[in-house]
Write a protein that holds these residues in place. Structure first.
Motif, PDB file in Angstrom:
ATOM      1  N   ASN A  20      29.687  17.438  40.045  1.00 37.35           N
ATOM      2  CA  ASN A  20      29.113  16.521  40.995  1.00 37.35           C
ATOM      3  C   ASN A  20      30.386  15.631  41.690  1.00 37.35           C
ATOM      4  N   ASN A  21      31.421  16.084  41.753  1.00 35.47           N
ATOM      5  CA  ASN A  21      32.796  15.279  41.959  1.00 35.47           C
ATOM      6  C   ASN A  21      33.004  13.969  41.436  1.00 35.47           C
ATOM      7  N   LEU A  22      32.667  14.195  39.982  1.00 35.93           N
ATOM      8  CA  LEU A  22      32.918  13.034  39.144  1.00 35.93           C
ATOM      9  C   LEU A  22      34.377  13.105  38.394  1.00 35.93           C
ATOM     10  N   ASP A  23      35.022  11.823  38.430  1.00 42.71           N
ATOM     11  CA  ASP A  23      36.007  11.742  37.246  1.00 42.71           C
ATOM     12  C   ASP A  23      35.409  11.502  35.998  1.00 42.71           C
ATOM     13  N   PHE A  24      36.155  12.165  35.007  1.00 38.56           N
ATOM     14  CA  PHE A  24      35.595  11.945  33.523  1.00 38.56           C
ATOM     15  C   PHE A  24      36.842  11.313  33.060  1.00 38.56           C
ATOM     16  N   PHE A  25      36.659  10.266  32.255  1.00 35.83           N
ATOM     17  CA  PHE A  25      37.881   9.540  31.508  1.00 35.83           C
ATOM     18  C   PHE A  25      37.584   8.837  30.127  1.00 35.83           C
ATOM     19  N   ASP A  26      38.425   8.757  29.438  1.00 35.31           N
ATOM     20  CA  ASP A  26      38.095   8.023  28.256  1.00 35.31           C
ATOM     21  C   ASP A  26      39.348   7.594  27.483  1.00 35.31           C
ATOM     22  N   ILE A  27      39.255   6.804  26.393  1.00 33.05           N
ATOM     23  CA  ILE A  27      40.233   6.591  25.591  1.00 33.05           C
ATOM     24  C   ILE A  27      39.975   7.274  24.064  1.00 33.05           C
ATOM     25  N   SER A  28      40.953   7.951  23.540  1.00 33.77           N
ATOM     26  CA  SER A  28      40.782   8.840  22.566  1.00 33.77           C
ATOM     27  C   SER A  28      41.475   8.578  21.213  1.00 33.77           C
ATOM     28  N   LEU A  29      40.952   8.319  20.103  1.00 34.68           N
ATOM     29  CA  LEU A  29      41.648   7.773  18.806  1.00 34.68           C
ATOM     30  C   LEU A  29      41.727   9.054  18.218  1.00 34.68           C
ATOM     31  N   VAL A  30      41.335  10.455  18.484  1.00 31.22           N
ATOM     32  CA  VAL A  30      41.129  11.692  17.838  1.00 31.22           C
ATOM     33  C   VAL A  30      42.690  11.951  17.239  1.00 31.22           C
ATOM     34  N   ASP A  31      43.731  11.487  17.965  1.00 32.07           N
ATOM     35  CA  ASP A  31      45.155  11.605  17.493  1.00 32.07           C
ATOM     36  C   ASP A  31      45.586  10.502  17.006  1.00 32.07           C
ATOM     37  N   GLY A  32      44.660   9.535  16.583  1.00 32.65           N
ATOM     38  CA  GLY A  32      45.266   8.466  15.914  1.00 32.65           C
ATOM     39  C   GLY A  32      45.410   7.243  16.688  1.00 32.65           C
ATOM     40  N   PHE A  33      46.287   6.074  16.551  1.00 34.65           N
ATOM     41  CA  PHE A  33      46.214   4.849  17.266  1.00 34.65           C
ATOM     42  C   PHE A  33      47.990   4.379  17.094  1.00 34.65           C
ATOM     43  N   ASN A  34      48.467   4.209  18.047  1.00 41.52           N
ATOM     44  CA  ASN A  34      49.970   3.334  18.058  1.00 41.52           C
ATOM     45  C   ASN A  34      50.031   2.088  18.758  1.00 41.52           C
ATOM     46  N   VAL A  35      49.353   1.950  19.916  1.00 36.34           N
ATOM     47  CA  VAL A  35      49.245   0.699  20.634  1.00 36.34           C
ATOM     48  C   VAL A  35      47.815   0.531  21.495  1.00 36.34           C
ATOM     49  N   PRO A  36      47.599  -0.917  21.420  1.00 33.29           N
ATOM     50  CA  PRO A  36      46.229  -1.269  22.555  1.00 33.29           C
ATOM     51  C   PRO A  36      46.096  -0.792  23.644  1.00 33.29           C
ATOM     52  N   ARG A  73      34.884   0.120  20.245  1.00 33.29           N
ATOM     53  CA  ARG A  73      33.635   0.776  20.489  1.00 33.29           C
ATOM     54  C   ARG A  73      33.688   1.874  21.271  1.00 33.29           C
ATOM     55  N   ASP A  74      34.474   1.653  22.595  1.00 33.24           N
ATOM     56  CA  ASP A  74      34.207   2.662  23.837  1.00 33.24           C
ATOM     57  C   ASP A  74      35.319   3.814  23.467  1.00 33.24           C
ATOM     58  N   ALA A  75      36.039   3.865  22.236  1.00 26.06           N
ATOM     59  CA  ALA A  75      36.951   4.761  22.404  1.00 26.06           C
ATOM     60  C   ALA A  75      36.395   6.057  21.331  1.00 26.06           C
ATOM     61  N   TYR A  76      36.780   7.528  21.445  1.00 25.93           N
ATOM     62  CA  TYR A  76      36.486   8.526  20.727  1.00 25.93           C
ATOM     63  C   TYR A  76      37.044   8.235  19.374  1.00 25.93           C
ATOM     64  N   SER A  77      36.219   8.201  18.280  1.00 29.59           N
ATOM     65  CA  SER A  77      36.502   8.086  16.925  1.00 29.59           C
ATOM     66  C   SER A  77      36.488   9.455  16.143  1.00 29.59           C
ATOM     67  N   TYR A  78      36.283  10.392  16.686  1.00 25.51           N
ATOM     68  CA  TYR A  78      35.997  11.740  16.038  1.00 25.51           C
ATOM     69  C   TYR A  78      35.891  12.899  17.358  1.00 25.51           C
ATOM     70  N   PRO A  79      35.989  14.043  17.094  1.00 29.08           N
ATOM     71  CA  PRO A  79      36.232  15.211  18.276  1.00 29.08           C
ATOM     72  C   PRO A  79      34.599  15.112  18.958  1.00 29.08           C
ATOM     73  N   LYS A  80      33.503  14.822  18.086  1.00 27.98           N
ATOM     74  CA  LYS A  80      32.211  15.173  18.831  1.00 27.98           C
ATOM     75  C   LYS A  80      31.470  13.820  19.162  1.00 27.98           C
ATOM     76  N   ASP A  81      32.565  12.644  19.407  1.00 28.16           N
ATOM     77  CA  ASP A  81      31.827  11.293  19.695  1.00 28.16           C
ATOM     78  C   ASP A  81      31.655  11.118  21.322  1.00 28.16           C
ATOM     79  N   ASP A  82      30.949  12.239  21.920  1.00 30.00           N
ATOM     80  CA  ASP A  82      30.912  12.222  23.312  1.00 30.00           C
ATOM     81  C   ASP A  82      29.883  11.237  24.073  1.00 30.00           C
ATOM     82  N   PRO A  83      28.566  10.818  23.162  1.00 31.40           N
ATOM     83  CA  PRO A  83      27.845  10.092  23.948  1.00 31.40           C
ATOM     84  C   PRO A  83      28.283   8.734  24.303  1.00 31.40           C
ATOM     85  N   SER A  84      29.210   8.072  23.407  1.00 31.84           N
ATOM     86  CA  SER A  84      29.449   6.604  23.650  1.00 31.84           C
ATOM     87  C   SER A  84      30.698   6.442  24.020  1.00 31.84           C
TER      88      SER A  84
END
Length: 220
Positions: free
Chosen positions: A110-126, A192-203
């Motif tokens: 639908n010509n949308l961009d999809f974007f996220d912040i992911s912690l599935v590879d862990g965290f190093n900087v905010p 709250r906005d970030a992926y916390s595990y691989p199936k954390d899609d809805p939020s």
């Protein structure tokens, strides 16, 4: 003749990139980071420095992240404590955990961009990942994850996701069947906005109309 060739080259590049999305990558951390992007490569960013990227429409599986405590020689080879991409300044592949990820795919369904912040590879900087056009909301991950990281997930310069440590289906979702765990809730409670595990899609997956521009800020 040479002037004509340069003009035609410029015109070709302009036409190819006319619809590209602009990414402003800014380092607000009180220390140097080595920004990385696939596609895009990499660049050293001292405090308050900016790196501009232009990413073509239709790009998928793209990532931007910060590398820390790096040391590169004159040929662009070296090593980073977090986010290292095969020892290269100019990344050709994804970084090694732990690293906070800005992920995106441009001009998709639908010509949308999809974007996220992911912690599935862990965290190093905010991180902040926000559209700068299109009227869409941005997302942030600024919790004290490194300071509060569980001992078993601690890593030099960051905090590992449990998949990196345990390699089990429970945390890595290799079978496609997994849910939240105590570890994923640790990350979710702080970002709250970030992926916390691989199936954390809805939020954790956000959209913006195609053609938007973006900024990624380290230590917003």
């Amino acid at each position: 003749m040479r002037t004509t060739i340069f003009f035609l080259l410029f015109l070709t590049l302009f036409c190819v990139n006319a619809d590209a999305a602009t990414f402003e990558i800014r380092n607000n951390c009180p220390f140097t980071v080595w920004a990385a992007a696939v596609p895009g490569g990499g660049r050293r960013l001292n405090r308050n420095e900016v790196w501009w990227l232009w990413v073509n429409p239709g790009t998928t599986a793209a990532r931007i992240w910060a590398r820390t405590n790096c040391n590169f020689d004159g040929s662009g080879r070296g090593r980073c404590q977090t986010g290292d991409c095969g020892g290269l300044l100019q990344c050709r592949g994804y970084g090694a955990p732990p690293n906070t990820l800005a992920e995106f795919a441009l001009n998709q369904w639908n010509n949308l961009d999809f974007f996220d912040i992911s912690l599935v590879d862990g965290f190093n900087v905010p991180m902040e990942f926000s559209p700068t056009s299109g009227g869409c909301r941005g997302i942030r991950c600024t919790g004290d994850i490194n300071g509060q990281c569980p001992n078993e997930l601690r890593a030099a310069g960051g905090c590992n996701n449990p998949c990196t440590v345990y390699r089990s289906d429970q945390y890595c979702c290799n079978s496609g069947n997994c849910g939240p765990t105590g570890y994923s809730r640790f990350f979710k409670d702080r970002c709250r906005d970030a992926y916390s595990y691989p199936k954390d899609d809805p939020s954790s997956t956000f959209t913006c109309p195609g053609g938007a521009n973006y900024k990624v800020v380290f230590c917003p």
